[in-house]
Design an enzyme around this catalytic site. Sequence first.
Site, mmCIF file in Angstrom:
data_model
loop_
_atom_site.group_PDB
_atom_site.id
_atom_site.type_symbol
_atom_site.label_atom_id
_atom_site.label_comp_id
_atom_site.label_asym_id
_atom_site.label_seq_id
_atom_site.Cartn_x
_atom_site.Cartn_y
_atom_site.Cartn_z
ATOM 1 N N ARG A 237 0.847 -1.183 0.000
ATOM 2 C CA ARG A 237 0.000 0.000 0.000
ATOM 3 C C ARG A 237 0.885 1.236 0.000
ATOM 4 O O ARG A 237 1.885 1.297 0.721
ATOM 5 C CB ARG A 237 -0.932 0.013 1.211
ATOM 6 C CG ARG A 237 -2.142 -0.896 1.079
ATOM 7 C CD ARG A 237 -3.088 -0.402 -0.011
ATOM 8 N NE ARG A 237 -4.313 -1.175 -0.122
ATOM 9 C CZ ARG A 237 -4.492 -2.193 -0.942
ATOM 10 N NH1 ARG A 237 -3.476 -2.593 -1.708
ATOM 11 N NH2 ARG A 237 -5.661 -2.809 -1.011
ATOM 12 N N GLU A 266 -3.452 7.993 -5.220
ATOM 13 C CA GLU A 266 -3.683 7.362 -6.519
ATOM 14 C C GLU A 266 -4.953 7.913 -7.159
ATOM 15 O O GLU A 266 -5.945 8.116 -6.462
ATOM 16 C CB GLU A 266 -3.782 5.841 -6.357
ATOM 17 C CG GLU A 266 -2.494 5.220 -5.833
ATOM 18 C CD GLU A 266 -2.590 3.707 -5.633
ATOM 19 O OE1 GLU A 266 -3.657 3.122 -5.940
ATOM 20 O OE2 GLU A 266 -1.610 3.115 -5.165
ATOM 21 N N HIS A 285 -0.943 0.510 -10.169
ATOM 22 C CA HIS A 285 -1.591 -0.407 -9.217
ATOM 23 C C HIS A 285 -2.218 -1.592 -9.962
ATOM 24 O O HIS A 285 -3.411 -1.870 -9.854
ATOM 25 C CB HIS A 285 -2.655 0.327 -8.388
ATOM 26 C CG HIS A 285 -2.947 -0.348 -7.083
ATOM 27 N ND1 HIS A 285 -3.374 0.326 -5.968
ATOM 28 C CD2 HIS A 285 -2.861 -1.644 -6.695
ATOM 29 C CE1 HIS A 285 -3.558 -0.510 -4.965
ATOM 30 N NE2 HIS A 285 -3.250 -1.725 -5.385
#
Length: 323
Positions: A237, A266, A285
């Site tokens: 993360r 993000e 991601h």
Amino acid sequence: MKPSVILYKTLPDDLLQRLEEHFSVTQVKNLRPETVSQHAEAFAQAEGLLGSSEKVDAALLEKMPKLRATSTVSVGYDNFDVEALNARRVLLMHTPTVLTETVADTVMALVLSTARRVVEVAERVKAGEWTKSIGPDWFGTDVHHKTLGIVGMGRIGMALAQRAHFGFGMPILYNARRQHPQAEERFNARYCDLDTLLQEADFVCLILPLSEETHHLFGQAQFAKMKSSAIFINAGRGPVVDEQALIAALQNGEIHAAGLDVFEHEPLAKDSPLLSLPNVVALPHIGSATHETRYNMAACAVDNLIDALNGNVEKNCVNPQVK
């Protein structure tokens, strides 16, 4: 009458059909306040909630007094207010097993592409810079037989260790909340404190969930302890890392390079300094982003919601104690 559920993610047709066999389904685009207001009655009557990436907090739960279970199409659940769910005795289901191998593939891809400068040199070829035999300014660094440090020896950490040990002959160091005898037996992995791992590893792979304990676990002090030749990988993360400290470490040569699949915010801002550094491989991601795995995750999430609303929380439940 079938229980009502809110679906805030597009599902393949066959999975939507399966969901509709068990529930009365209301599909929405997102969980923003204006969407909730537009479908106020559906949210008020819903006993289940299924989707991913949206924030589920106390304010939303206030609008869903009948909610009994929520199912996320992900392994991570840091976008859920777990305390608020627990207070209302709402079950939280996730998909921790179906993405393990795919995410480990992504982490290994980051290790290889960062060490061998795959993205950087491929772009140079496309730009027409390959006009003669390459020299040292195109060279990367070896991966095989280098020391891999894994921070977080869960399912993904184990799958990564398997690839690194058997595929690349890499000695494995690991740090976790507790020792992992299986990792030590299968991969000859060595448990050590974080400082030792940082000082000895050639690759430091961070595979941790986000929590109060892990927020900004990696900052200036941690990067300063790493080898100047070390490569840092984050596939857990983003907020586990102080991004400004990482940028400074890369710019100042404290570490050699970084491969990143997650970021503090993000999507990553277009003007982020990370995007201008040639020694950074940045991915959007994509850890579990294959057609096969994303389908399996969605299928698992559907089954999880069916199980939860039928009182079965034997697997994939974050908070079974609230049943």
